[in-house]
Design an enzyme around this catalytic site. Sequence first.
Site, PDB file in Angstrom:
ATOM      1  N   ARG A 156       0.843  -1.210   0.000  1.00 47.89           N
ATOM      2  CA  ARG A 156       0.000   0.000   0.000  1.00 47.89           C
ATOM      3  C   ARG A 156       0.871   1.251   0.000  1.00 47.89           C
ATOM      4  O   ARG A 156       0.558   2.241  -0.657  1.00 47.89           O
ATOM      5  CB  ARG A 156      -0.940   0.036   1.209  1.00 47.89           C
ATOM      6  CG  ARG A 156      -2.008  -1.040   1.232  1.00 47.89           C
ATOM      7  CD  ARG A 156      -3.103  -0.903   0.187  1.00 47.89           C
ATOM      8  NE  ARG A 156      -2.857  -1.489  -1.097  1.00 47.89           N
ATOM      9  CZ  ARG A 156      -2.866  -2.796  -1.417  1.00 47.89           C
ATOM     10  NH1 ARG A 156      -3.077  -3.714  -0.507  1.00 47.89           N
ATOM     11  NH2 ARG A 156      -2.664  -3.188  -2.654  1.00 47.89           N
ATOM     12  N   SER A 183      15.490  14.998   0.802  1.00 48.26           N
ATOM     13  CA  SER A 183      16.477  14.057   1.318  1.00 48.26           C
ATOM     14  C   SER A 183      15.810  12.935   2.104  1.00 48.26           C
ATOM     15  O   SER A 183      14.865  13.163   2.857  1.00 48.26           O
ATOM     16  CB  SER A 183      17.467  14.781   2.233  1.00 48.26           C
ATOM     17  OG  SER A 183      18.379  13.863   2.788  1.00 48.26           O
ATOM     18  N   GLU A 195       2.151   1.590  -3.372  1.00 48.84           N
ATOM     19  CA  GLU A 195       1.049   2.021  -4.221  1.00 48.84           C
ATOM     20  C   GLU A 195       0.790   3.530  -4.086  1.00 48.84           C
ATOM     21  O   GLU A 195       0.466   4.202  -5.067  1.00 48.84           O
ATOM     22  CB  GLU A 195      -0.203   1.231  -3.833  1.00 48.84           C
ATOM     23  CG  GLU A 195      -1.376   1.386  -4.748  1.00 48.84           C
ATOM     24  CD  GLU A 195      -2.505   0.471  -4.321  1.00 48.84           C
ATOM     25  OE1 GLU A 195      -3.023  -0.222  -5.212  1.00 48.84           O
ATOM     26  OE2 GLU A 195      -2.870   0.451  -3.123  1.00 48.84           O
TER      27      GLU A 195
END
Length: 165
Positions: A106, A132, A109
């Site tokens: 997830r 960063s 995703e």
Amino acid sequence: MADSAPRLAALDDSIVSRLPSYSQSLFAAKTAHELSFSAIAEHLGRSEVAVAALFYGQATASPEDITKLAELLSLPEAQLRKDLGTGFPDRGRSGPMPPVEPLIYRLYEVVQNYGYAFKSVINEKFGDGIMSAICFDTKVEKETVEGADWVVITLRGKWLPFTRF
């Protein structure tokens, strides 16, 4: 009646071969002492995500971290110093790509679906550069809204503008 003992994160056997050997000792001691990453983080004075990263070999432990971990987890300090205090973390190899663990997928995703949107908004606010992941911190919080639990993940990285050369 439900068991009131806290549920603790444990080491997933499917990734053991990708982790440093000391990860197993750290997780076993964490389980034996019934400690959450939050409790360990409080003892070390670090964030719980940073502590979890130590356990997975994805972060560097300071000499003070090692002393406090040895004390809290009842592990030999000399061995921890050898395991955690030498060498460098081997980041980014603990799991397959793309991830197969549902929660980790997830997160992947989110970057797949919103990565370019994040990039565009960040570029408009900061210019041409990157955030960063070295000069960086993160935290995970739980928020309840209208009776539903929500995960709040904060990613905070120093802005690094690209330089002209």
